[in-house]
Design a protein around this motif. Structure first.
Motif, PDB file in Angstrom:
ATOM      1  N   VAL A  69     -52.198  14.594  88.880  1.00 49.30           N
ATOM      2  CA  VAL A  69     -51.968  14.252  87.461  1.00 49.30           C
ATOM      3  C   VAL A  69     -52.788  13.444  86.847  1.00 49.30           C
ATOM      4  N   ASN A  70     -53.501  13.547  85.799  1.00 44.28           N
ATOM      5  CA  ASN A  70     -54.132  12.402  85.187  1.00 44.28           C
ATOM      6  C   ASN A  70     -53.494  11.984  83.921  1.00 44.28           C
ATOM      7  N   THR A  71     -53.394  10.760  83.710  1.00 45.31           N
ATOM      8  CA  THR A  71     -52.558  10.011  82.581  1.00 45.31           C
ATOM      9  C   THR A  71     -53.778   9.463  81.671  1.00 45.31           C
ATOM     10  N   LYS A  72     -54.962   9.911  81.861  1.00 47.43           N
ATOM     11  CA  LYS A  72     -56.092   9.394  80.627  1.00 47.43           C
ATOM     12  C   LYS A  72     -56.327  10.367  79.820  1.00 47.43           C
ATOM     13  N   TYR A  73     -56.448  10.214  78.449  1.00 48.20           N
ATOM     14  CA  TYR A  73     -56.840  11.180  77.413  1.00 48.20           C
ATOM     15  C   TYR A  73     -57.924  10.918  76.749  1.00 48.20           C
ATOM     16  N   ARG A  74     -58.868  11.647  76.137  1.00 40.26           N
ATOM     17  CA  ARG A  74     -60.071  11.433  75.549  1.00 40.26           C
ATOM     18  C   ARG A  74     -59.577  11.663  74.032  1.00 40.26           C
ATOM     19  N   LEU A  75     -59.785  10.622  72.876  1.00 37.62           N
ATOM     20  CA  LEU A  75     -59.739  11.211  71.746  1.00 37.62           C
ATOM     21  C   LEU A  75     -60.742  12.135  71.360  1.00 37.62           C
ATOM     22  N   ARG A  76     -60.119  13.394  70.722  1.00 37.08           N
ATOM     23  CA  ARG A  76     -60.842  14.364  70.231  1.00 37.08           C
ATOM     24  C   ARG A  76     -61.020  14.671  68.953  1.00 37.08           C
ATOM     25  N   ALA A  77     -59.904  14.167  68.106  1.00 37.96           N
ATOM     26  CA  ALA A  77     -59.975  14.150  66.533  1.00 37.96           C
ATOM     27  C   ALA A  77     -59.073  13.330  65.979  1.00 37.96           C
ATOM     28  N   ILE A  78     -59.269  12.912  64.872  1.00 40.19           N
ATOM     29  CA  ILE A  78     -58.490  12.165  63.971  1.00 40.19           C
ATOM     30  C   ILE A  78     -58.019  12.689  62.496  1.00 40.19           C
ATOM     31  N   ILE A  79     -57.021  12.936  62.077  1.00 48.79           N
ATOM     32  CA  ILE A  79     -56.692  13.311  60.686  1.00 48.79           C
ATOM     33  C   ILE A  79     -56.273  12.046  59.937  1.00 48.79           C
ATOM     34  N   SER A  80     -56.745  11.654  59.018  1.00 48.64           N
ATOM     35  CA  SER A  80     -56.646  10.525  58.334  1.00 48.64           C
ATOM     36  C   SER A  80     -56.334  10.573  56.500  1.00 48.64           C
ATOM     37  N   HIS A  81     -55.504   9.873  56.143  1.00 48.69           N
ATOM     38  CA  HIS A  81     -55.149  10.112  54.806  1.00 48.69           C
ATOM     39  C   HIS A  81     -56.073   8.945  53.921  1.00 48.69           C
ATOM     40  N   ILE A  82     -56.864   9.562  52.911  1.00 45.57           N
ATOM     41  CA  ILE A  82     -57.464   8.645  52.221  1.00 45.57           C
ATOM     42  C   ILE A  82     -56.753   8.797  50.555  1.00 45.57           C
ATOM     43  N   GLY A  83     -56.396   7.758  50.319  1.00 45.83           N
ATOM     44  CA  GLY A  83     -55.629   7.444  48.898  1.00 45.83           C
ATOM     45  C   GLY A  83     -54.704   6.332  48.999  1.00 45.83           C
ATOM     46  N   SER A  84     -54.348   6.215  47.709  1.00 51.05           N
ATOM     47  CA  SER A  84     -53.559   4.718  47.592  1.00 51.05           C
ATOM     48  C   SER A  84     -51.997   5.087  47.734  1.00 51.05           C
ATOM     49  N   ASN A  87     -48.330  10.229  47.037  1.00 48.10           N
ATOM     50  CA  ASN A  87     -48.813  10.963  46.072  1.00 48.10           C
ATOM     51  C   ASN A  87     -50.189  11.250  45.428  1.00 48.10           C
ATOM     52  N   ASP A  88     -51.097  10.501  46.174  1.00 51.14           N
ATOM     53  CA  ASP A  88     -52.418  10.582  45.818  1.00 51.14           C
ATOM     54  C   ASP A  88     -53.536  10.396  46.931  1.00 51.14           C
ATOM     55  N   GLY A  89     -54.242  11.279  46.787  1.00 56.27           N
ATOM     56  CA  GLY A  89     -55.256  11.184  47.762  1.00 56.27           C
ATOM     57  C   GLY A  89     -55.610  12.604  48.523  1.00 56.27           C
ATOM     58  N   CYS A  90     -56.400  12.488  49.812  1.00 53.84           N
ATOM     59  CA  CYS A  90     -56.412  13.810  50.579  1.00 53.84           C
ATOM     60  C   CYS A  90     -56.501  13.364  52.130  1.00 53.84           C
ATOM     61  N   PHE A  91     -56.404  14.429  52.837  1.00 50.43           N
ATOM     62  CA  PHE A  91     -56.466  14.242  54.332  1.00 50.43           C
ATOM     63  C   PHE A  91     -58.022  14.643  54.775  1.00 50.43           C
ATOM     64  N   VAL A  92     -58.707  13.817  55.599  1.00 47.11           N
ATOM     65  CA  VAL A  92     -59.937  14.372  56.138  1.00 47.11           C
ATOM     66  C   VAL A  92     -59.559  14.333  57.681  1.00 47.11           C
ATOM     67  N   THR A  93     -60.501  15.309  58.380  1.00 48.26           N
ATOM     68  CA  THR A  93     -60.401  15.343  59.808  1.00 48.26           C
ATOM     69  C   THR A  93     -61.834  14.844  60.277  1.00 48.26           C
ATOM     70  N   LEU A  94     -61.692  13.933  61.306  1.00 51.68           N
ATOM     71  CA  LEU A  94     -63.067  13.674  62.113  1.00 51.68           C
ATOM     72  C   LEU A  94     -62.821  14.181  63.327  1.00 51.68           C
TER      73      LEU A  94
END
Length: 108
Positions: A69-84, A87-94
């Protein structure tokens, strides 16, 4: 009443590492009914690999059924909220791609 936000720490452990690991960091704090955004910078592990072995309840070597079993994971995506606020802003995906260097992502 204390108006300062207190730091919180929560730690979870896993019995066995999952095939796919999805983590959610709550970046909003509830303060008197208002959702205040936590703007603390989050440092990503480079080269974008996280080893979850230290979060396991037992060592993998001791489990005869999970020797490989491998316990190492590679980061494949990030979902981030941009806004203050919540109730304001949007989500972007990297999204990572095999043709890109390990610290570069496509903005979706």
């Amino acid at each position: 009443m204390n108006d300062e936000l207190d730091e919180a720490f929560e730690e979870e452990v896993l019995h066995r590492p999952p095939r796919l690991l999805c983590l959610h960091l709550n970046r909003f704090n509830d303060r008197r009914g208002a959702h205040i955004k936590n703007t603390t910078h989050v440092q990503l592990p480079l080269p974008n690999v996280i080893d979850m072995a230290k979060y396991m309840t037992m060592t993998i070597e001791n489990e005869s059924t999970n020797v490989n079993v491998n316990t190492k994971y590679r980061l494949r995506a990030i979902i981030s909220h941009i806004g203050s606020s919540a109730n304001d802003g949007c989500f972007v995906t990297l999204v990572a791609h095999n043709d890109l260097p390990p610290d570069e992502y496509f903005l979706m």
